[in-house]
Each structure stands twice: as C-alpha cells, then as structure tokens.
Design an enzyme around this catalytic site. Structure first.
Site, PDB file in Angstrom:
ATOM      1  N   GLU A  84      19.649 -23.677  27.622  1.00  0.00           N
ATOM      2  CA  GLU A  84      19.437 -24.136  28.989  1.00  0.00           C
ATOM      3  C   GLU A  84      18.577 -23.168  29.785  1.00  0.00           C
ATOM      4  OE1 GLU A  84      23.004 -24.512  31.320  1.00  0.00           O
ATOM      5  OE2 GLU A  84      21.924 -25.233  33.088  1.00  0.00           O
ATOM      6  N   HIS A 106      18.744 -26.808  36.480  1.00  0.00           N
ATOM      7  CA  HIS A 106      19.653 -26.653  35.342  1.00  0.00           C
ATOM      8  C   HIS A 106      19.482 -27.787  34.340  1.00  0.00           C
ATOM      9  CE1 HIS A 106      22.494 -23.486  36.957  1.00  0.00           C
ATOM     10  NE2 HIS A 106      21.717 -23.736  37.998  1.00  0.00           N
ATOM     11  N   GLU A 129      20.243 -31.332  37.623  1.00  0.00           N
ATOM     12  CA  GLU A 129      20.537 -31.339  36.187  1.00  0.00           C
ATOM     13  C   GLU A 129      19.574 -32.330  35.549  1.00  0.00           C
ATOM     14  OE1 GLU A 129      22.737 -29.391  34.744  1.00  0.00           O
ATOM     15  OE2 GLU A 129      24.422 -29.008  36.097  1.00  0.00           O
TER      16      GLU A 129
HETATM   17 ZN   LIG Z   1      23.436 -24.625  34.286  1.00  0.00          ZN
END
Ligand SMILES: [Zn+2]
Length: 699
Positions: free
Chosen positions: A545, A598, A664
């Site tokens: 990530e 993220h 995200e």
């Molecule tokens: Zn994260």
C-alpha cells in the site's frame, strides 16, 4: 527514543509471535473492527483496533492492539510482540501451562492465558478488572494478547488513553520544562531546554519556504509540562525566546503546550533559512538539546539531464569537500550527521555507466591527530562513489541544488545549454553561442514541440534527454544530426514561448498560462501519502500500500500543480511521518484542504471498489469534499461505489482543522483491483479523479 531490546525470542514462542505473513500491517487504523476467533473457546468476536504510541512515536505492529470487553469492563490488550519490541523486555513462553514470563531489569512478571492473576516478583497480583491475557487467531496464527496498562505500569511507564482517536500513549514519567536558551559557544549552536528529567522527544520539519511560509523545526517533548522560571518570556500561554538578528538562521523559539493528555510541550524553532538538527538529552545538565547541525538524510541515484547522478540529500545548504582517491570519488559533508539508514554505514551496488557502487558513513575522526585532514572534533559524513575506472577532476561535475549535492560522473552534462525554472509558471532555456545567432525554429502544435536547429560550429552541446516535467516543460532532447544540433523542447499543455534570443545566446522563455492565470495560486493542498517507511500499510501479493499510495500521491501533486495549486507533501519518499505530525503540518501551514491517499484491504478477497473517509458531517467541510471526490472516483475508475464513510476517530481526519478526506483507491487484497492499481496509468486516473473532485468542491 531508545528502548533497547534486551532479549530475543526463541523456541516455540516464534510460532506464537511470528512476524511473517503480515497481510494487513497497520491497516487496522482504517477499519472499524477486526474479527478474530479465540482458538481455545472457538468464540469469534469483533474488536475495535487501537493506535499505539510510545514516546510519541506511532508503533506499527503486525497485529492490532484491541479494545477487549469482559462484562462491563473494557481494557486495551496488545500483541505481546509490542512488549518485546518496544519495552525492552525478554519474554519466554511455556507451552504446557500457557505461561508468559516477562523479564526486565529487576522485575519478573508471570502471566497465564485466561488467568486473571499474575505474579510480580513472586507475589500474586490481580490483573485490572480481572481481564486476563488471551489467545486470538489472527489470519492463521495464534497471537497472545496482554493487558498493556498493567505491564506498562509494572515497567515504570505511564499510560494515557486518548479516546478521540482510540490511541494508547505510553511514556516515561512526566517531567517539567523550566527554561530555554541558545548556547552559541558550543561547536554547533544548541537550543537547550532545562527539564526535571529525561523525556522522549520527537521532531519533524516544516519546509514552509517551499510554499511561501516560514521554515520550522518542531520538537515535541512527550509527557512534559512547562513552567518557565522566567515568566516574562510568557505571553498568552506561549513562551518565546528571541534569538535576534537571524543569527545561525534562527529567528526564535516558541514553547507551547501541545495537548494535555498526555501533556506535550512543543518547542517550535522558527528559521530564517533551512537548518538541520538532532535532539538528545544531556544528562549532566538535565537538558534536552536541539543541536543545529546539518544531516545527510539520504543518498540515492537519480537520472538528471540524462546522466546517472549521485544525489546527497541534506537538511541545509551544505558545506563539503570533494577528493579523488584512487578510483573513488569521496564527498565529505562538513558539520553533518548521517541520518540515512539510521546512521548505519551502508554500501549500495549500482553497476551503471562508470559507477560501480556508492556508500556512506559517519567518519570516525576520534583518533585523528595533527597529520590528518580533519581534527578529532570535526563531524563529517562521508559519501564514497566507487568507479569502474579511474577519472580525473575534469570528469566530475557538481551541482548544488539548495540542500542537495548532485555528483555527476560526467563533464558538465549541460555544457552550453541551460534550463532555469523561475517560478511555478515561468522558465527559460538558453544556449550560449560562440559564433553568431544562426538558427531555425519550428513549432508543432500537435506535439507541442519547439524544434531548434543550429550549426554544430556555433556552439558545443552534449546529446541528452532531460525529462523536465516541471509543469511548464515536459522534456528536452538534444541530438546531433550531421552538421546540426537538433534541440527539441516539448511543452506542457497551455505553455507558450517567446523568443528572446540575442546575438550571443539563444533564449526562449516559457509561460504556463493555466498556472499564470490560475485562481488556485493561493490555495494550499496538503497531500498525505498513507503509511511509509517501516509501515507498509496493507500488503498484497504483488505490491504494498505505501508504494501505491505514494505513486498516486505524486501524480496528484503534479496534476494539482499543473492547475496552479500550491501543494505540500507530508512525505514524497519512503519514510514514515507520525500521524499526529501529518495533521500538525497541515494545521501549521494553514492548508485549505487535506487529502490522505490510501489503498484498501479486506480479509474477504472479493471486496472491491472505492471509498472516501471523512470526519466532518458538513457539506462545506470534509463530507462535501469526500462526496465530490467519491463521485469522480466512481465514474472515472468505473469502480464499485462503497460510498462516503464517516470515520471521526482517524487521527489525520480528526486532528486536521481544514476539510480533510482519506481516499481508498481500491483493494490491494483483491487480485483484479491490485492488478489495476499497479498500472501507473490507473493511478494517474485515480489522481485525476481526486483533482476533479477538489475542483468541483471548491466551486
Ligand atoms: Zn492505509
């Protein structure tokens, strides 16, 4: 801060606490609950994860700390690896009795799974609220969870619960700061802060001058109050120590209370120029010391002007010396401390062009005498570049770029060509001519390429390709063709040029009119690439990530700058800024928006889609920004819409004072999502969607 790990874990305990097969790393802070099963009872529970901080630093564990409720009591349990890694304890495990023995200097704590009593130095003690250590299966491994408060206190540490962000903060006992002053008679200027005892300090740098603000070094003294001996320094709760006349580049130091739970005293050093620093405790005088000294933060290879270049990144304008020793180029950075690789001597193989490898270390001058190049007092970081062949000084070209030293193992790669960026919207190219201004120019509006042709006799140029990518010019290419140099300059969309050539120089000025006429030149956006450094974030089968988030963030930075926005990155490389620090940077710079980037993960590998998290309910605040970005992400990426999610306990969302969101961009745990996310074009598209959302929100 240093909590030395005294012991190592051996035998069967490895099975219990294996650090491998980390799937979610510090993913927990983004999820509301973690589901785990007790392997002894078969009972499955949903647990709220907690952030762990020690000495002011975020602690990244492979398994989350959790809130554990038994009856009407709730306690924080942490994976036992936390105790081993951070509290300097040795631990052993008895499989038959399921007993855990924690040893530190002078104390032995024995606990047992599911037993509400512990023994401390042989004395039976009831655990707080009767909550016992438990086993929980995380992934396919059984993990031991122990009550963190009990153990911390037994080890002489203080523990605070920060409910807002679900954070446990563990610190050395509270101390008080009573004075601050500058000692300029020391070898390096030192800001000295008198404290009643040793505390942990964390620090971060705000490179405000990059966005038109002041540069600062921020030092937080953990679990520290302040009561200044000289109350006249105090005004509105802030103590100010003025240095005056900009001596050593320091303007002033401000002492303020940065939070009360636990109390944190913040020393902010306001700078007139960029300065490096290190912080240590002087136990002879009981002072926390901020020493202003350059630091070498990183050494890496970069391709500049089409040439492999060793870049030495420092914190302030460096002073240095270059020597050729055999087939090595030795760069000594004066008055500097090695911070790269935590100060460890490192050699990095390169095997590219003439560079075999490079290495860096703190030069040990302690035994130096009068015969030596330096004295024993000199503090020097040495960077050595090993070459595949011997070169002369003429073969080396050095460029100073603010706080960087760039070492080219090539003669001046630019030669008579120069490219200078004047500001965010304007730059120019110049080519010095020996012999008359005799060149042709042509512009192809389709490829946005300006092509100059000039006789080889009129100047001296090297062939190179230079990917400028500074939001004004895309790239420069110089190639010799017969008796002509062909200089191709590819412009960014909406960049125009003017020909200002003189008899001696070809000069073209470039202006990006989008940036020049932008309404956003005063709008500052702080981009926060999630995780970094020792925190990988979620880990997929092929990618991490932290890397994908950084790549998407760099694209976001570039695209925002292209529209004229001011942008500040909480990190632009693989390092870990603290969560509270990330928010503090945005607050200090008075940013207009905060965007954290993220990549998601879930134990259910089918989970897919995009979501944007926010704190504020307000449509003119975080929720409005989140809604605008979510809409663009869903349509631009053709992704499953998981909606806008309210997450008020996330540190970066809660602590930021401007509209803030956490995007995200997809699931690294989903094979198809991961494959998409690993395509840079997809991350560019995702970044573009965030830009569109920001622009629509600001309208
Ligand atoms: Zn994260």
């Amino acid at each position: 801060m240093t909590y030395k790990k005294i012991g190592i874990i051996i035998g069967i305990l490895c099975l219990m606490m294996s650090m491998h097969s980390v799937v979610f790393a510090n993913k927990f802070i983004e999820t509301d609950t973690v589901t785990m099963t007790n392997p002894l009872t078969g009972v499955t529970g949903n647990y709220q994860p907690v952030n762990l901080m020690m000495g002011g630093e975020d602690v990244i564990t492979d398994v989350p700390g959790i809130l554990y409720t038994s009856g009407s009591n709730t306690r924080t349990l942490v994976p036992i690896s936390f105790i081993v890694d951070r509290m300097g304890a040795t631990i052993s495990w008895q499989q038959e009795t399921r007993e855990i023995t924690i040893d530190t200097a002078g104390k032995q704590i024995v606990m047992q799974i599911d037993n509400a009593y512990a023994t401390v130095n042989g004395t039976k003690t009831k655990l707080p609220d009767g909550i016992a250590p438990i086993l929980l299966a995380f992934g396919n491994q059984n993990k031991t969870f122990v009550p963190v408060k009990f153990i911390s206190e037994q080890l002489g540490l203080e523990i605070n619960w920060i409910g807002d962000t679900r954070t446990v903060a563990i610190n050395k006992p509270v101390q008080t700061l009573t004075n601050v002053y500058l000692d300029y008679l020391k070898q390096f200027p030192e800001i000295r802060m008198k404290v009643t005892g040793e505390v942990d300090a964390t620090s971060f740098v705000i490179s405000g001058s990059d966005v038109g603000e002041q540069d600062k070094i921020v030092i937080d003294l953990q679990n520290t109050k302040f009561e200044l001996d000289d109350p006249s320094m105090l005004k509105n709760g802030v103590g100010t120590y003025r240095v005056g006349d900009g001596i050593f580049g320091i303007d002033r130091v401000e002492i303020s209370l940065n939070g009360t739970n636990p109390p944190t005293t913040r020393a902010t050093v306001f700078l007139d120029e960029k300065r490096g620093h290190r912080v240590f405790y002087d136990e002879t005088t009981h002072e926390m010391v901020i020493q202003l000294i350059n630091t070498v933060n990183d050494v890496q290879m970069e391709n500049t002007y089409g040439t492999d270049t060793v870049v030495i990144e420092t914190s302030e304008r460096p002073a240095y010396n270059i020597n050729l020793i055999g087939d090595q180029i030795v760069v000594d950075v004066f008055n500097s401390v090695l911070k790269a690789d935590e100060g460890l001597s490192t050699i990095v193989p390169v095997n590219k062009g003439k560079i075999e490898s490079y290495g860096y270390s703190q030069l040990d001058t302690s035994q130096y005498g009068t015969e030596d190049l330096y004295t024993s007092k000199d503090v020097i970081t040495r960077v050595a570049i090993a070459l595949t062949e011997a070169v002369t000084y003429d073969d080396i070209y050095i460029e100073d770029d603010g706080t960087n030293i760039k070492v080219f193992v090539a003669q001046n790669p630019l030669n008579n060509f120069d490219y200078v960026r004047l500001n965010t919207a304007k730059s120019h190219v110049s080519i010095h001519l020996f012999d008359g201004s005799n060149f042709t120019k042509a512009y192809d509006s389709k490829t946005r390429t300006l092509t100059l042709k000039l006789p080889v006799a009129s100047t001296d140029l090297n062939d190179f390709t230079y990917p400028v990518d500074d939001n004004i010019v895309r790239a420069v290419n110089i190639a010799r063709s017969g008796d002509q140099y062909i200089v191709s300059i590819q412009l960014i969309q909406n960049t125009t040029y003017t020909d200002n050539s003189t008899a001696d120089d070809i000069i073209f000025a470039f202006t990006n009119n989008t940036i020049l006429n932008s309404n956003y030149t005063d709008t500052l956006i702080v981009i926060d690439p999630g995780h970094g450094g020792h925190d990988s974030g979620a880990v997929g089968t092929l990618a991490k990530e932290k890397d994908l988030a950084l790549q998407a963030s760099l694209s976001l930075e570039n695209q925002l700058k292209q529209l004229g926005f001011k942008v500040y990155m909480t990190r632009s490389k693989d390092v870990y800024p603290g969560l509270y620090d990330r928010a503090d940077i945005a607050n200090d710079l008075n940013a207009d928006l905060f965007v954290s980037v993220h990549i998601n993960a879930h134990t259910n590998t089918a989970a897919t889609g995009v979501e944007v998290l926010c704190n504020s309910e307000s449509m003119t605040g975080g929720k409005g920004l989140a809604t605008a970005i979510q809409k663009e992400l869903v349509s631009d990426l053709n992704a499953v819409d998981r909606g806008v999610v309210q997450r008020p306990n996330l540190v970066v969302l809660r602590e930021t004072k401007m509209p803030s969101v956490l995007c995200e961009l997809g699931f690294i745990s989903n094979a198809s999502d991961q494959a998409k996310l690993m395509d840079p074009a997809y991350l560019d598209k995702a970044a573009g969607a965030i830009v569109d959302g920001i622009v629509k929100f600001l309208k």
